[in-house]
Each structure stands twice: as structure tokens, then as C-alpha cells.
Design an enzyme around this catalytic site. Structure first.
Site, PDB file in Angstrom:
ATOM      1  N   HIS A  54       0.827  -1.205   0.000  1.00  0.00           N
ATOM      2  CA  HIS A  54       0.000   0.000   0.000  1.00  0.00           C
ATOM      3  C   HIS A  54       0.860   1.254   0.000  1.00  0.00           C
ATOM      4  CE1 HIS A  54      -3.977  -1.948   1.599  1.00  0.00           C
ATOM      5  NE2 HIS A  54      -3.501  -2.540   0.520  1.00  0.00           N
ATOM      6  N   GLU A  56       0.737   3.790   1.839  1.00  0.00           N
ATOM      7  CA  GLU A  56       1.158   4.203   3.171  1.00  0.00           C
ATOM      8  C   GLU A  56       2.441   3.489   3.605  1.00  0.00           C
ATOM      9  OE1 GLU A  56      -3.394   4.472   3.172  1.00  0.00           O
ATOM     10  OE2 GLU A  56      -1.822   3.238   2.289  1.00  0.00           O
ATOM     11  N   CYS A  85      -6.398   1.882   5.393  1.00  0.00           N
ATOM     12  CA  CYS A  85      -7.064   0.656   5.825  1.00  0.00           C
ATOM     13  C   CYS A  85      -6.614   0.353   7.259  1.00  0.00           C
ATOM     14  CB  CYS A  85      -6.707  -0.497   4.891  1.00  0.00           C
ATOM     15  SG  CYS A  85      -4.994  -1.076   5.044  1.00  0.00           S
ATOM     16  N   CYS A  88      -2.811  -0.439   7.585  1.00  0.00           N
ATOM     17  CA  CYS A  88      -1.958   0.735   7.392  1.00  0.00           C
ATOM     18  C   CYS A  88      -2.116   1.727   8.539  1.00  0.00           C
ATOM     19  CB  CYS A  88      -2.283   1.411   6.061  1.00  0.00           C
ATOM     20  SG  CYS A  88      -1.722   0.473   4.620  1.00  0.00           S
TER      21      CYS A  88
END
Length: 220
Positions: A54, A56, A85, A88
Site C-alpha cells: 500500500h 502508506e 485501511c 496501514c
């Protein structure tokens, strides 16, 4: 640094509840600005999801690799197309907790699966910590547009009208986030009311949480 195209910004930071035709996936993008407390030139960049990592996580790895001076404070502002999410959110929480010389603020254009309780818990984890999460409004959209978009390309739309529409749509998203934040307060108050010295009154019942009534949004 690499810049977003104007088209990418308009499509990916679009914060309408639903995508209209022609349909397209709304992807995860993270634009960051790191500003040293000593007034040095800010460092900017952006990430997107890549190979199951991701945006992040890629951002966290980037900041770790920069070898920042831990005796100096830094302000980091992130503009996200989707809020983090749960996984993260935990990674961001742990990262900032371990690096107290960093001050991170997160602004999201949209809330990722905001009706799911795990997503809500992730947001509350950040909002209740040193990583406040807010919804992007006009100032944030304008700053992101100004500093992360390539303005040399000809435009097929009016930027001012786009920013005004984004700001207008953000009001509903802000209400959703405030609702999520308030639930942690409601749970605490219900818990305090249930504490008694002696038998529990039959009138005291366990508090329940209704699911969010809002419809689904398109997520990538």
C-alpha cells in the site's frame, strides 16, 4: 520530483459518493510534504499502491530511508485519495509512536469502506493518537493541486470549478468521519454509565451500534 497529471488529480481525488459513467477505478494515492522545523525547503513526493504494498507502507519506508536528524522536528502533511485501511492505520500509528520527532497530519479525500467496523476502528486508532485524520476541504485540495500537479499541460476543465465541487462534496464526507469519531465517545459513556456498586439494574442494557446507513462507494 514526479508530478501528477491534472487528469489523474481530477479523477482520483474525486470525492463524489459514486463514480458516474464512464466508470473507472478510484485508486489509492498518497501525496506527502515533509517540512523541517528549521525552515529548510520542503520535500515532496507521492506514492500509489504497488505490488501488494500500500501507498502508506511505501511512504513509511521512504521516510525511514531518508536518515532524518532525530534532534530536529519535522512536520509531515499527507493527502490521500482513500483513508488508510486498518493495517496501514496500525503501521502509521506504530511508526509515529516510535519517532517522536515527526509530526504527521493526514487528510483524506474519501473514507475507505467507512461502514465496516474494522475500518472505523482503524480511523479511531489514528484520531485518538498523535496522527489526526481529517477530511480534505478547499484549502487542502487547493494546496495539493498547486504543489503536486503538473500545470504545464493544457487543461480540459476549469480548476476553480473543480476545487469548489470537491469542497462541496467534502461536507458529507466530514460528517461521516465525525460520526465515526463520536462512536468512541459513545462507547466510553455507555461503559461509565453501566458501572455500579452492587447488582446491575435490569434497566441497564448493553449498548449496540447500528451500521452506517450510507451506500457503498467504488473502491479499488
Amino acid at each position: 520530483m514526479a508530478l501528477l497529471t491534472a487528469k489523474t488529480f481530477r479523477l482520483q481525488f474525486n470525492n463524489k459518493r459514486r463514480v458516474t459513467k464512464p466508470y473507472y477505478p478510484r485508486k489509492a494515492l498518497l501525496c506527502y510534504q515533509l517540512t523541517p522545523q528549521n525552515g529548510s525547503t520542503p520535500t515532496r513526493g507521492y506514492f500509489k499502491n504497488k505490488k501488494k504494498r500500500h501507498a502508506e507502507i511505501r511512504f513509511i519506508n521512504k521516510i525511514k530511508s531518508m536518515g532524518l536528524d532525530e534532534t530536529q522536528c519535522y512536520q509531515i502533511t499527507c493527502y490521500l485519495t482513500w483513508s488508510p485501511c486498518p493495517s496501514c492505520a496500525r503501521e502509521l500509528f506504530d511508526f509515529i509512536k516510535a519517532h517522536d520527532h515527526l509530526n504527521l497530519r493526514i487528510f483524506a479525500s474519501r473514507l475507505y469502506y467507512h461502514w465496516c467496523r474494522r475500518q472505523q476502528e482503524g480511523l479511531r486508532l489514528l484520531c485518538g493518537s498523535q496522527v489526526p485524520v481529517e477530511v480534505m476541504g478547499f484549502p487542502e485540495f487547493a494546496d495539493c493541486w498547486e504543489n503536486f500537479v503538473d500545470h504545464e499541460e493544457p487543461l480540459s476543465f476549469n480548476p476553480s470549478e473543480m476545487l469548489e465541487e470537491l469542497d462541496k462534496n467534502s461536507r458529507a464526507v466530514k460528517r461521516r468521519l465525525e460520526k465515526i469519531k463520536s462512536r468512541s465517545v459513545d462507547v466510553l459513556e455507555n461503559g461509565l454509565r453501566s458501572l455500579q456498586l452492587g447488582p446491575v439494574s435490569p434497566h441497564c442494557q448493553e449498548a449496540t451500534q447500528d451500521d452506517f446507513p450510507w451506500g457503498m462507494s467504488v473502491a479499488s
